[in-house]
Design a protein around this motif. Structure first.
Motif, short mmCIF file in Angstrom:
data_model
loop_
_atom_site.label_atom_id
_atom_site.label_comp_id
_atom_site.label_asym_id
_atom_site.label_seq_id
_atom_site.Cartn_x
_atom_site.Cartn_y
_atom_site.Cartn_z
N GLY A 56 -0.63 9.81 -10.82
CA GLY A 56 -1.45 8.74 -10.99
C GLY A 56 -1.80 8.05 -9.28
N VAL A 57 -1.50 8.72 -8.44
CA VAL A 57 -1.59 8.04 -7.27
C VAL A 57 -2.77 8.71 -6.31
N GLU A 58 -3.79 9.24 -7.13
CA GLU A 58 -4.89 10.00 -6.34
C GLU A 58 -5.55 9.30 -5.63
N GLN A 59 -5.75 7.69 -5.83
CA GLN A 59 -6.59 6.96 -5.16
C GLN A 59 -5.88 6.41 -3.81
N HIS A 60 -4.66 6.86 -3.58
CA HIS A 60 -4.08 6.58 -2.19
C HIS A 60 -4.30 7.47 -1.15
N PRO A 61 -4.45 7.04 0.17
CA PRO A 61 -4.61 8.12 1.39
C PRO A 61 -3.58 9.27 1.16
N ARG A 62 -4.10 10.64 1.71
CA ARG A 62 -3.20 11.63 1.59
C ARG A 62 -3.32 12.34 2.89
N GLN A 84 -2.41 13.48 -8.50
CA GLN A 84 -3.22 13.31 -9.69
C GLN A 84 -2.15 13.25 -10.79
N SER A 131 0.91 5.45 1.38
CA SER A 131 0.13 6.72 1.66
C SER A 131 1.07 7.91 1.35
N ARG A 177 0.77 -1.20 -0.10
CA ARG A 177 -0.08 0.09 0.16
C ARG A 177 0.86 1.24 -0.22
N ARG A 230 -2.96 17.31 -3.42
CA ARG A 230 -3.87 16.46 -4.44
C ARG A 230 -3.43 16.69 -6.04
#
Lengths: 145, 145
Positions: A80-86, A77, A36, A34, A73
């Motif tokens: 390509g990692v916008e789906q991971h927790p920030r 984007q 973050s 995973r 954010r």
């Protein structure tokens, strides 16, 4: 057994921070891990003043946090990692990154070899403090100054 | 494309150095990467004296190098990596590790977060010198003091 299962990528907004994200993604793919992301905003009043905190400074902090969230954010984007927790944290870079890694169960912190969120900021001022307090391994990705 | 193809494991003979080797082997397996081991012996006369080098000190250095080579071979055997290249160098730990990584085309240096060959030794005394000169990424494996 893969070596790492949760990578915490410590990013600032320097020109090379994208390389750190890309490297983190490569590693996460290799491990099936995973990801973050974390960015730490040091308090404005810590940087700018030693005086008592004024209400307008608290407003400034809020604005800086919002700005950082937006920039993080956009960076996510772009890579390509916008789906991971920030996570955007405020305070001491070292403490916040270590605390977040422990809270989230990250087992590898990935950061730059230089820069505002680079490994330098995780180092103490004395030899014994080097990486002291890190809950996990730390990868310093080589970036140019 | 795997992130790393050649891992250089920097080991001393502290109690935790085996963990660094084991971690390096895990990573090399995940990446399909090669492994090399390095141990650096700092010159005896640098540690013990600021005077001119005497012949008996050169003999002492040779003995220390032989001792280090034997210990490194035993350590490699113990951790199942005796088939991989081993390098014993003498001189400055930081310079020798960085030079060897460059010569051998290593793309990841793996070392401990503490200890005689730990990341502390790759850091300069000034903020700008932090990891300056590293030809590649550096992984600090968490070890207890």
């Amino acid at each position: 057994m893969p070596a790492y299962s949760h990578l915490l990528l410590a990013v600032d907004f320097s020109p090379n921070t994208g390389h750190i994200i890309d490297r983190g993604v490569e590693l996460a793919t290799a491990f099936g891990a995973r990801i973050s992301l974390v960015h730490v905003v040091e308090f404005a009043q810590v940087d700018l003043s030693n005086e008592l905190v004024m209400p307008q400074e608290l407003e400034l902090d809020k604005e800086l946090l919002n700005l950082a969230e937006n920039r993080l954010r956009e960076l996510a984007q772009k890579h390509g990692v916008e789906q991971h927790p920030r996570h955007v944290r405020q305070g001491s870079t070292k403490r916040e990154i270590f605390n977040l890694a422990a809270e989230q169960g990250a087992d590898l912190i990935v950061l730059g070899s230089h820069g505002r969120s680079g490994i330098q900021l995780l180092l103490g001022s004395t030899a014994n403090a080097v990486l002291h307090g890190s809950p996990c391994d730390v990868l310093a990705v080589r970036v140019q100054n």
